[in-house]
Design an enzyme around this catalytic site. Structure first.
Site, PDB file in Angstrom:
ATOM      1  N   CYS A   1      47.440  -2.181  18.997  1.00 46.45           N
ATOM      2  CA  CYS A   1      45.939  -1.941  19.437  1.00 46.45           C
ATOM      3  C   CYS A   1      45.153  -1.071  19.141  1.00 46.45           C
ATOM      4  CB  CYS A   1      45.635  -3.105  20.304  1.00 46.45           C
ATOM      5  SG  CYS A   1      46.075  -5.186  20.633  1.00 46.45           S
TER       6      CYS A   1
ATOM      7  N   ASP B   1      56.008   4.302   9.745  1.00 43.56           N
ATOM      8  CA  ASP B   1      56.153   3.895  10.674  1.00 43.56           C
ATOM      9  C   ASP B   1      56.144   5.787  11.475  1.00 43.56           C
ATOM     10  OD1 ASP B   1      58.421   1.955  12.498  1.00 43.56           O
ATOM     11  OD2 ASP B   1      58.472   4.565  13.673  1.00 43.56           O
TER      12      ASP B   1
ATOM     13  N   HIS C   1      55.703  -7.197  15.084  1.00 45.59           N
ATOM     14  CA  HIS C   1      55.214  -6.160  13.699  1.00 45.59           C
ATOM     15  C   HIS C   1      56.316  -6.594  12.491  1.00 45.59           C
ATOM     16  CE1 HIS C   1      56.741  -4.139  17.155  1.00 45.59           C
ATOM     17  NE2 HIS C   1      58.177  -3.950  16.203  1.00 45.59           N
TER      18      HIS C   1
HETATM   19  P1  5GP Z   1      60.584  -2.048  17.013  1.00 42.44           P
HETATM   20  O1  5GP Z   1      61.528  -0.949  18.030  1.00 42.44           O
HETATM   21  O2  5GP Z   1      59.874  -2.723  18.551  1.00 42.44           O
HETATM   22  O3  5GP Z   1      61.288  -3.150  16.141  1.00 42.44           O
HETATM   23  O4  5GP Z   1      59.616  -0.656  16.576  1.00 42.44           O
HETATM   24  C1  5GP Z   1      58.588  -0.334  17.144  1.00 42.44           C
HETATM   25  C2  5GP Z   1      58.791   0.642  15.478  1.00 42.44           C
HETATM   26  O5  5GP Z   1      56.844   1.710  16.085  1.00 42.44           O
HETATM   27  C3  5GP Z   1      59.251   1.371  16.041  1.00 42.44           C
HETATM   28  O6  5GP Z   1      60.071   1.461  14.476  1.00 42.44           O
HETATM   29  C4  5GP Z   1      58.553   3.186  16.651  1.00 42.44           C
HETATM   30  O7  5GP Z   1      58.889   4.255  15.338  1.00 42.44           O
HETATM   31  C5  5GP Z   1      57.234   2.983  16.019  1.00 42.44           C
HETATM   32  N1  5GP Z   1      56.158   3.113  16.766  1.00 42.44           N
HETATM   33  C6  5GP Z   1      56.098   3.715  17.964  1.00 42.44           C
HETATM   34  N2  5GP Z   1      55.123   4.172  18.573  1.00 42.44           N
HETATM   35  C7  5GP Z   1      54.433   4.516  16.867  1.00 42.44           C
HETATM   36  C8  5GP Z   1      52.518   5.043  16.822  1.00 42.44           C
HETATM   37  O8  5GP Z   1      52.157   5.672  18.008  1.00 42.44           O
HETATM   38  N3  5GP Z   1      52.696   5.374  15.927  1.00 42.44           N
HETATM   39  C9  5GP Z   1      53.858   4.830  14.567  1.00 42.44           C
HETATM   40  N4  5GP Z   1      53.282   4.637  13.545  1.00 42.44           N
HETATM   41  N5  5GP Z   1      54.372   4.438  14.982  1.00 42.44           N
HETATM   42  C10 5GP Z   1      54.728   4.132  16.315  1.00 42.44           C
HETATM   43 ZN    ZN Z   2      48.409  -5.323  20.834  1.00 42.82          ZN
END
Ligand code: 5GP
Ligand code: ZN
Length: 112
Positions: free
Chosen positions: A6, A29, A98
């Protein structure tokens, strides 16, 4: 609300934007697992796939309508993979729905 995605939508946390419209936001990412690794998120705070309802599924539909364009503009040419991790067994680490778009190279064979 203390949600990093958000905050990224609001510009309070910087990101490398790929695409934005009134409903969705796409950005690179921070820890890419492929040459192209983009996240596509709804501008509504939906915690995960488990939070998708008849009331908010227009966001999901719109994301899927835009994924081909977003993937192309992010640099994929030979196809791509779309993943959404939901809950602890899938190691979801950010509780804002996401979709990962992975590509830009030949990806490893996958469990699915
Ligand atoms: P999940 O593990 O929840 O499926 O994916 C979350 C993704 O968000 C991860 O691949 C992580 O690298 C990415 N991520 C987490 N924090 C940030 C951020 O502050 N900026 C960006 N660009 N990616 C983020
Ligand atoms: Zn959110």
């Amino acid at each position: 609300m203390d949600c990093i995605f958000c905050k990224i939508i609001k510009g309070e946390i910087p990101s490398k934007k790929v695409y934005e419209d009134e409903m969705i936001f796409a950005f690179h990412d921070i820890n890419p697992e492929a040459k192209v690794h983009v996240l596509v998120i709804p501008k509504a705070h939906i915690p995960s796939m488990d939070g998708v309802t008849e009331e908010n599924s227009d966001y999901v539909r719109h994301i899927f309508e835009k994924i081909p364009q977003i993937a192309r503009e992010a640099g994929t040419t030979g196809g791509y993979r779309v993943i959404s991790n939901c809950g602890p067994d899938a190691a979801q680490s950010v509780p804002h729905l996401h979709f990962h778009i992975l590509g830009g190279e030949e990806l490893p064979a996958h469990i699915v």
